[in-house]
Structure formats: structure tokens, C-alpha cells
Design an enzyme around this catalytic site. Structure first.
Site, PDB file in Angstrom:
ATOM      1  N   GLU A  44      15.241  -6.521  -6.321  1.00 24.97           N
ATOM      2  CA  GLU A  44      16.340  -6.731  -5.377  1.00 24.97           C
ATOM      3  C   GLU A  44      17.613  -6.021  -5.838  1.00 24.97           C
ATOM      4  O   GLU A  44      17.682  -5.486  -6.950  1.00 24.97           O
ATOM      5  CB  GLU A  44      16.570  -8.242  -5.196  1.00 24.97           C
ATOM      6  CG  GLU A  44      15.343  -8.904  -4.568  1.00 24.97           C
ATOM      7  CD  GLU A  44      15.535 -10.356  -4.178  1.00 24.97           C
ATOM      8  OE1 GLU A  44      16.499 -11.001  -4.661  1.00 24.97           O
ATOM      9  OE2 GLU A  44      14.706 -10.843  -3.384  1.00 24.97           O
ATOM     10  N   GLU A  55       4.823  -4.310  -2.886  1.00 21.30           N
ATOM     11  CA  GLU A  55       3.743  -3.414  -2.459  1.00 21.30           C
ATOM     12  C   GLU A  55       4.181  -1.958  -2.547  1.00 21.30           C
ATOM     13  O   GLU A  55       3.441  -1.091  -3.002  1.00 21.30           O
ATOM     14  CB  GLU A  55       3.336  -3.716  -1.013  1.00 21.30           C
ATOM     15  CG  GLU A  55       2.876  -5.137  -0.764  1.00 21.30           C
ATOM     16  CD  GLU A  55       4.027  -6.048  -0.335  1.00 21.30           C
ATOM     17  OE1 GLU A  55       5.113  -6.004  -0.960  1.00 21.30           O
ATOM     18  OE2 GLU A  55       3.843  -6.811   0.618  1.00 21.30           O
TER      19      GLU A  55
HETATM   20  N1  THU Z   1       9.216  -8.837  -0.200  1.00 26.28           N
HETATM   21  C1  THU Z   1       8.197  -8.116  -0.790  1.00 26.28           C
HETATM   22  O1  THU Z   1       8.236  -7.831  -2.000  1.00 26.28           O
HETATM   23  N2  THU Z   1       7.171  -7.722  -0.020  1.00 26.28           N
HETATM   24  C2  THU Z   1       7.049  -7.950   1.314  1.00 26.28           C
HETATM   25  O2  THU Z   1       6.106  -7.469   1.932  1.00 26.28           O
HETATM   26  C3  THU Z   1       8.040  -8.800   1.994  1.00 26.28           C
HETATM   27  C4  THU Z   1       9.219  -9.210   1.203  1.00 26.28           C
HETATM   28  C5  THU Z   1      10.367  -9.254  -1.012  1.00 26.28           C
HETATM   29  C6  THU Z   1      11.659  -8.576  -0.679  1.00 26.28           C
HETATM   30  C7  THU Z   1      12.669  -9.587  -1.191  1.00 26.28           C
HETATM   31  O3  THU Z   1      12.890  -9.343  -2.560  1.00 26.28           O
HETATM   32  C8  THU Z   1      11.980 -10.929  -1.044  1.00 26.28           C
HETATM   33  O4  THU Z   1      10.587 -10.639  -0.849  1.00 26.28           O
HETATM   34  C9  THU Z   1      12.478 -11.770   0.114  1.00 26.28           C
HETATM   35  O5  THU Z   1      12.465 -11.028   1.284  1.00 26.28           O
END
Ligand code: THU
Length: 135
Positions: A44, A55
Site C-alpha cells: 500500500e 496478484e
Molecule cells: N488487494 C489485493 O491485493 N488484491 C486484490 O485483488 C484486491 C485488493 C489489496 C489492495 C489493498 O491493499 C487491500 O487489498 C484492500 O483493498
């Protein structure tokens, strides 16, 4: 590699998630046709937009190492490494999968314990837009 082994690697990958804002930890383990596995976690950012999903971290690591062909990806997601429910990849990550994988590419979704869902990219991203259309 067994499905359950790939899911265990995804759970391990989630331990590195950098999630000071959402606390939502995601892990991915991407199996290339070469037999190598690439791990990814979400990373993040204070500006939110630059956040990278687990992914895509796994795909971009693999592609940047020269991989182009993939068999399966295992994913897990949940608050603070508690994978209580099945988590499904976001639309942007599905589109990135479609860049490199056909509809038979397997998407394994784990949760706490041994149970998992086994889906295909064709099931989670039907009628996708791909490079075929640009020919
Ligand atoms: N997130 C992922 O890593 N993969 C996804 O396919 C959907 C969301 C993460 C992004 C963010 O850090 C957290 O999940 C909440 O949205």
C-alpha cells in the site's frame, strides 16, 4: 505442485503484506510453466492510488524475470492474516491475468484450513478484452 502447496505459499506470501492503511493482507503464489513459483503481497501507499495488489506483484515479478507462461495462481486475503472467507481477485488483477493467460488458467482461492475453491480465469473474467482484439 499440489494445489494445497501453492495455497500454503500464498499464505506465507501474505505475511509480507505492507498494509498500514487497510490492514487487509493478501498473498499470491503464481506457478509458471517453468515450474518456478513467484510470490506476491499487496503493497500500500499513503497516496492510496499507487497501491499494488498481491496478484499483480506476483505477475510483475515473474514477467520481469522473463516468464511468459503460467499454469495457476493461488490467492488468500483477509484482515490481519485471518483468511476467514474466500477472497476473489479485483478486476484489474483479472485483466492482468488475461494478458498472459488463457481461459483455462487456474485460480485457486484459499481460506483458513484446507478447503479451497478451484476456478478458471474464464469463469472469473468472461468476455474479456485481450490482445486478440487488436490484431
Ligand atoms: N488487494 C489485493 O491485493 N488484491 C486484490 O485483488 C484486491 C485488493 C489489496 C489492495 C489493498 O491493499 C487491500 O487489498 C484492500 O483493498
Amino acid at each position: 505442485m499440489k494445489d494445497t502447496e501453492l495455497i500454503s505459499l500464498a499464505k506465507k506470501a501474505a505475511e509480507n503484506a505492507y498494509v498500514p492503511y487497510s490492514g487487509y493482507t493478501v498473498g499470491a503464489a503464481l506457478l509458471a510453466e517453468s515450474g518456478r513459483v513467484y510470490l506476491g503481497c499487496n503493497v500500500e501507499n499513503a497516496a492510496y492510488g499507487p497501491t499494488n495488489c498481491a496478484e499483480r506483484t506476483a505477475f510483475f515479478k515473474a514477467v520481469s524475470e522473463g516468464e511468459r507462461a503460467f499454469t495457476a495462481i493461488a490467492v488468500v486475503g483477509g484482515k490481519a492474516l485471518d483468511f476467514a472467507d474466500y477472497f476473489t481477485p479485483c478486476g484489474v488483477c483479472r485483466q492482468v491475468m488475461a494478458e498472459f493467460c488463457d481461459e483455462k488458467f487456474r485460480v485457486l482461492i484459499g481460506k483458513n484450513g484446507e478447503e479451497y475453491l478451484s476456478l478458471t480465469l474464464g469463469e472469473i473474467l468472461p468476455y474479456s478484452f485481450s490482445s486478440e482484439k487488436l490484431k
